[in-house]
Design a protein around this motif. Sequence first.
Motif, PDB file in Angstrom:
ATOM      1  N   ARG A  36       0.828  -1.206   0.000  1.00 16.62           N
ATOM      2  CA  ARG A  36       0.000   0.000   0.000  1.00 16.62           C
ATOM      3  C   ARG A  36       0.871   1.268   0.000  1.00 16.62           C
ATOM      4  O   ARG A  36       0.388   2.347  -0.352  1.00 16.62           O
ATOM      5  CB  ARG A  36      -1.004  -0.016   1.158  1.00 16.62           C
ATOM      6  CG  ARG A  36      -2.102  -1.080   0.951  1.00 16.62           C
ATOM      7  CD  ARG A  36      -3.095  -1.130   2.092  1.00 16.62           C
ATOM      8  NE  ARG A  36      -3.735   0.161   2.304  1.00 16.62           N
ATOM      9  CZ  ARG A  36      -4.765   0.616   1.604  1.00 16.62           C
ATOM     10  NH1 ARG A  36      -5.284  -0.097   0.619  1.00 16.62           N
ATOM     11  NH2 ARG A  36      -5.281   1.797   1.878  1.00 16.62           N
ATOM     12  N   TYR A  60      -7.600 -10.891  19.708  1.00 17.25           N
ATOM     13  CA  TYR A  60      -7.243  -9.975  18.622  1.00 17.25           C
ATOM     14  C   TYR A  60      -8.500  -9.209  18.224  1.00 17.25           C
ATOM     15  O   TYR A  60      -9.452  -9.794  17.690  1.00 17.25           O
ATOM     16  CB  TYR A  60      -6.687 -10.761  17.444  1.00 17.25           C
ATOM     17  CG  TYR A  60      -6.223  -9.894  16.284  1.00 17.25           C
ATOM     18  CD1 TYR A  60      -5.163  -9.003  16.438  1.00 17.25           C
ATOM     19  CD2 TYR A  60      -6.849  -9.966  15.044  1.00 17.25           C
ATOM     20  CE1 TYR A  60      -4.735  -8.220  15.380  1.00 17.25           C
ATOM     21  CE2 TYR A  60      -6.424  -9.194  13.976  1.00 17.25           C
ATOM     22  CZ  TYR A  60      -5.365  -8.323  14.150  1.00 17.25           C
ATOM     23  OH  TYR A  60      -4.941  -7.545  13.101  1.00 17.25           O
TER      24      TYR A  60
ATOM     25  N   ARG B  58      -8.596  -0.286   5.662  1.00 20.48           N
ATOM     26  CA  ARG B  58      -7.960  -1.063   4.600  1.00 20.48           C
ATOM     27  C   ARG B  58      -6.663  -1.748   4.972  1.00 20.48           C
ATOM     28  O   ARG B  58      -6.112  -2.491   4.181  1.00 20.48           O
ATOM     29  CB  ARG B  58      -7.688  -0.148   3.406  1.00 20.48           C
ATOM     30  CG  ARG B  58      -8.949   0.393   2.794  1.00 20.48           C
ATOM     31  CD  ARG B  58      -8.623   1.177   1.552  1.00 20.48           C
ATOM     32  NE  ARG B  58      -9.732   1.983   1.116  1.00 20.48           N
ATOM     33  CZ  ARG B  58     -10.656   1.569   0.261  1.00 20.48           C
ATOM     34  NH1 ARG B  58     -10.624   0.353  -0.218  1.00 20.48           N
ATOM     35  NH2 ARG B  58     -11.640   2.376  -0.088  1.00 20.48           N
ATOM     36  N   ASN B  59      -6.134  -1.500   6.143  1.00 16.94           N
ATOM     37  CA  ASN B  59      -4.818  -2.094   6.405  1.00 16.94           C
ATOM     38  C   ASN B  59      -4.703  -2.731   7.783  1.00 16.94           C
ATOM     39  O   ASN B  59      -3.620  -2.824   8.336  1.00 16.94           O
ATOM     40  CB  ASN B  59      -3.708  -1.051   6.190  1.00 16.94           C
ATOM     41  CG  ASN B  59      -4.055   0.274   6.820  1.00 16.94           C
ATOM     42  OD1 ASN B  59      -4.909   0.313   7.702  1.00 16.94           O
ATOM     43  ND2 ASN B  59      -3.413   1.332   6.403  1.00 16.94           N
ATOM     44  N   TYR B  60      -5.833  -3.209   8.284  1.00 17.73           N
ATOM     45  CA  TYR B  60      -5.812  -3.929   9.559  1.00 17.73           C
ATOM     46  C   TYR B  60      -5.956  -5.413   9.254  1.00 17.73           C
ATOM     47  O   TYR B  60      -7.008  -5.862   8.783  1.00 17.73           O
ATOM     48  CB  TYR B  60      -6.955  -3.445  10.453  1.00 17.73           C
ATOM     49  CG  TYR B  60      -6.981  -4.090  11.821  1.00 17.73           C
ATOM     50  CD1 TYR B  60      -5.947  -3.899  12.728  1.00 17.73           C
ATOM     51  CD2 TYR B  60      -8.056  -4.883  12.212  1.00 17.73           C
ATOM     52  CE1 TYR B  60      -5.978  -4.482  13.978  1.00 17.73           C
ATOM     53  CE2 TYR B  60      -8.102  -5.468  13.476  1.00 17.73           C
ATOM     54  CZ  TYR B  60      -7.062  -5.259  14.352  1.00 17.73           C
ATOM     55  OH  TYR B  60      -7.092  -5.838  15.604  1.00 17.73           O
ATOM     56  N   LEU B  61      -4.889  -6.149   9.503  1.00 17.66           N
ATOM     57  CA  LEU B  61      -4.851  -7.553   9.115  1.00 17.66           C
ATOM     58  C   LEU B  61      -6.012  -8.349   9.725  1.00 17.66           C
ATOM     59  O   LEU B  61      -6.300  -8.219  10.910  1.00 17.66           O
ATOM     60  CB  LEU B  61      -3.520  -8.186   9.555  1.00 17.66           C
ATOM     61  CG  LEU B  61      -3.126  -9.418   8.756  1.00 17.66           C
ATOM     62  CD1 LEU B  61      -2.564  -9.014   7.402  1.00 17.66           C
ATOM     63  CD2 LEU B  61      -2.118 -10.255   9.517  1.00 17.66           C
ATOM     64  N   LEU B  63      -9.270  -8.292   8.739  1.00 16.59           N
ATOM     65  CA  LEU B  63     -10.588  -7.804   8.354  1.00 16.59           C
ATOM     66  C   LEU B  63     -10.593  -7.477   6.862  1.00 16.59           C
ATOM     67  O   LEU B  63      -9.615  -6.926   6.350  1.00 16.59           O
ATOM     68  CB  LEU B  63     -10.964  -6.555   9.151  1.00 16.59           C
ATOM     69  CG  LEU B  63     -11.119  -6.746  10.663  1.00 16.59           C
ATOM     70  CD1 LEU B  63     -11.576  -5.447  11.309  1.00 16.59           C
ATOM     71  CD2 LEU B  63     -12.103  -7.859  10.973  1.00 16.59           C
ATOM     72  N   PRO B  64     -11.684  -7.794   6.167  1.00 18.56           N
ATOM     73  CA  PRO B  64     -11.780  -7.416   4.750  1.00 18.56           C
ATOM     74  C   PRO B  64     -11.579  -5.909   4.609  1.00 18.56           C
ATOM     75  O   PRO B  64     -12.038  -5.142   5.473  1.00 18.56           O
ATOM     76  CB  PRO B  64     -13.223  -7.807   4.379  1.00 18.56           C
ATOM     77  CG  PRO B  64     -13.649  -8.802   5.402  1.00 18.56           C
ATOM     78  CD  PRO B  64     -12.901  -8.463   6.658  1.00 18.56           C
ATOM     79  N   PRO B  65     -10.886  -5.474   3.546  1.00 14.72           N
ATOM     80  CA  PRO B  65     -10.504  -4.055   3.446  1.00 14.72           C
ATOM     81  C   PRO B  65     -11.668  -3.079   3.269  1.00 14.72           C
ATOM     82  O   PRO B  65     -11.438  -1.869   3.267  1.00 14.72           O
ATOM     83  CB  PRO B  65      -9.562  -4.023   2.243  1.00 14.72           C
ATOM     84  CG  PRO B  65      -9.785  -5.294   1.511  1.00 14.72           C
ATOM     85  CD  PRO B  65     -10.267  -6.292   2.507  1.00 14.72           C
ATOM     86  N   CYS B 156      -3.135   5.621   5.961  1.00 18.20           N
ATOM     87  CA  CYS B 156      -4.279   4.725   5.746  1.00 18.20           C
ATOM     88  C   CYS B 156      -4.676   4.662   4.281  1.00 18.20           C
ATOM     89  O   CYS B 156      -4.970   3.600   3.751  1.00 18.20           O
ATOM     90  CB  CYS B 156      -5.489   5.199   6.549  1.00 18.20           C
ATOM     91  SG  CYS B 156      -5.143   5.548   8.275  1.00 18.20           S
ATOM     92  N   ASP B 157      -4.745   5.830   3.633  1.00 21.31           N
ATOM     93  CA  ASP B 157      -5.443   5.907   2.354  1.00 21.31           C
ATOM     94  C   ASP B 157      -4.626   6.488   1.208  1.00 21.31           C
ATOM     95  O   ASP B 157      -5.168   6.717   0.130  1.00 21.31           O
ATOM     96  CB  ASP B 157      -6.733   6.725   2.539  1.00 21.31           C
ATOM     97  CG  ASP B 157      -7.670   6.065   3.539  1.00 21.31           C
ATOM     98  OD1 ASP B 157      -7.967   4.871   3.356  1.00 21.31           O
ATOM     99  OD2 ASP B 157      -8.075   6.711   4.518  1.00 21.31           O
ATOM    100  N   TYR B 159      -2.651   5.042  -0.684  1.00 22.14           N
ATOM    101  CA  TYR B 159      -2.763   4.086  -1.789  1.00 22.14           C
ATOM    102  C   TYR B 159      -4.012   4.346  -2.628  1.00 22.14           C
ATOM    103  O   TYR B 159      -3.983   4.234  -3.846  1.00 22.14           O
ATOM    104  CB  TYR B 159      -2.806   2.680  -1.195  1.00 22.14           C
ATOM    105  CG  TYR B 159      -2.820   1.555  -2.202  1.00 22.14           C
ATOM    106  CD1 TYR B 159      -1.649   1.160  -2.840  1.00 22.14           C
ATOM    107  CD2 TYR B 159      -3.993   0.859  -2.482  1.00 22.14           C
ATOM    108  CE1 TYR B 159      -1.654   0.104  -3.742  1.00 22.14           C
ATOM    109  CE2 TYR B 159      -4.008  -0.200  -3.385  1.00 22.14           C
ATOM    110  CZ  TYR B 159      -2.830  -0.567  -4.010  1.00 22.14           C
ATOM    111  OH  TYR B 159      -2.838  -1.613  -4.904  1.00 22.14           O
ATOM    112  N   GLU B 160      -5.091   4.699  -1.972  1.00 18.50           N
ATOM    113  CA  GLU B 160      -6.351   4.970  -2.683  1.00 18.50           C
ATOM    114  C   GLU B 160      -6.252   6.253  -3.512  1.00 18.50           C
ATOM    115  O   GLU B 160      -7.041   6.466  -4.421  1.00 18.50           O
ATOM    116  CB  GLU B 160      -7.510   5.115  -1.683  1.00 18.50           C
ATOM    117  CG  GLU B 160      -8.284   3.830  -1.436  1.00 18.50           C
ATOM    118  CD  GLU B 160      -7.423   2.726  -0.863  1.00 18.50           C
ATOM    119  OE1 GLU B 160      -6.678   2.999   0.088  1.00 18.50           O
ATOM    120  OE2 GLU B 160      -7.483   1.601  -1.384  1.00 18.50           O
TER     121      GLU B 160
END
Lengths: 332, 332
Positions: A36, A60, B58-61, B63-65, B156-157, B159-160
């Motif tokens: 990212r 977690y 979008r970048n918390y391992l 969880l779907p982004p 966080c964003d 990349y977007e």
Amino acid sequence: MKLAKKTLNERSSHLYDVIIVGGGVGGLSAAVYLQRYRLSCLIVEKGRGRSFWMQDLRNYLGLPPDTPGRELLQQGQDYALSLGADYLRGYVEEVQDEGETFAVKVKVGKQDSLYPVFRSKYLIAASGIIDNLPQLEEMQNVYEYAGYNLHVCMICDGYEMSDKLCGLFVGSEAAINTAFVLNWFTPYITVFTHGKVEVGAEMRQKLRDYGYPLVETPIRRFLGHKHEMSGVELVDGSTVKLETGLVAMGSHYYNEYLKAIDLQWKGGNLVTDSMCRTSHPRIFAVGDLKEGVNQVSIAVADGTLAATAIWKEIRRASAPRRWEQNLIGAVS
Amino acid sequence: MKLAKKTLNERSSHLYDVIIVGGGVGGLSAAVYLQRYRLSCLIVEKGRGRSFWMQDLRNYLGLPPDTPGRELLQQGQDYALSLGADYLRGYVEEVQDEGETFAVKVKVGKQDSLYPVFRSKYLIAASGIIDNLPQLEEMQNVYEYAGYNLHVCMICDGYEMSDKLCGLFVGSEAAINTAFVLNWFTPYITVFTHGKVEVGAEMRQKLRDYGYPLVETPIRRFLGHKHEMSGVELVDGSTVKLETGLVAMGSHYYNEYLKAIDLQWKGGNLVTDSMCRTSHPRIFAVGDLKEGVNQVSIAVADGTLAATAIWKEIRRASAPRRWEQNLIGAVS
């Protein structure tokens, strides 16, 4: 992309920004952040790390407390791949510091192995540890319960052991001291040495004072069914009833590939700064391999920190991007 | 349990192990750990913190982004409650250090407010920050896009925003420097001061050199539809086309309740050690309120660290638990 034996050549001349040794939660979190940050990374994962064995990931935030570790790993792997990370199943044999780059030699495949070498500017050591387990004749009997109600991490699962009959399985006399922390959760502790530990008079007295039985007869097998351990059978045929267990037999650190590089260690752990940088400016360490609390949440945050520090450095060393245009055209 | 006006009295004489100011991800992670360490805690949450506004985490391992921040908050809140944590919607007005305990005064309810006082041994400051937004006549117009494609966090964003026409909304001349980091993600940057910032000659020249237009005319409103911001209309009626935006107008720190206590600050951030302990031995700080990287993963790890340090201390100060029994009975 997922690399395999047939596709190894496609990346052999690519200089990655970062090679991540270990595809556990720390490595995957780093990969997500790096991609990212528009950097390129290769994750090399040997398979079956510590979180792979966790049946219930209970602390977690964001995941239901019955989420298996392997689900988190699969999600992270899929997401990192979707962001353009490369992923290779293999075992890192050696890392060489070439000055500006690292050369990372990977063993791919157990049979007819290939030994490709990949290169990167930075290295993240995320290869973690694996807990030593009691060595019984039938190891399948141990795997039947390990990660279920035979735990390996008190911080993770102490709560699940609350006030239960608990076996503490130790590999050294020092590890018996775990009992005097574990008693926060339960005082019904029986210590098992599996016949492998010399226990001194002082420790024996302390155990007696606390009322914790010491069992030195070797273990034949764990009793129970359907991943629910209910006790231990000793080689003399006697049994000890248990409701849960904690294995405190130390860990194996996956750090052999770093041995050729001069780094600061504390035992098997790499010493790092607040951004997870080791004493080598281009090597970072995340998760259980670095000093600190061995928890999923910490490893995930470590990945964030290491990736952010690397991005900052690569960004600052790069040419700035200008907007080549007629300024007046921008406001229409 | 979830406390409300009617049930406040039930806990007024209870001495909590920890009161957590702020029910964002850092506070909730701490609560989950504390309860699993068999400690008692009260979370006081004023509502609508920073992660509440995040539309896509979008970048918390794990969880779907496309997971909204409020989903993570709800999961954490439900889980902490299920583990026995207390949770109160209210605003912490004041914390008094009474020596062995803290007295925490909470305002509950906007009308006919009550002001109960709760007590604890430790305090975790997890009250975070909230990003300042452009102040337009119609704030609803800002909320329509903030947290969607009008972002507040580059890590966080960023990349977007890659290679998109991006508005950078600043509240100070120093904040214009954000452009020279943001250009890692996109060079198509237009800087908006909303008519509130004096920009010196040097900065003007730098912006010209980089080709980033500077728009000093105040903004009338954001253009777009369905949470997709597509540009800005200025008060002079002209418009600027945009595809995304980053607000860099500073933050408000929720730390007023700590002002009576002598603590070490760095700007609005609390200085902490590696376990998130502030300069006060019984006050910890987690998440955005402490110095460091403002990310969900970091706040969650901070909660782990603070809870673990507190547990260690309380455990060591407690009487050890013995197994009161006849030792021989254990092996049957």
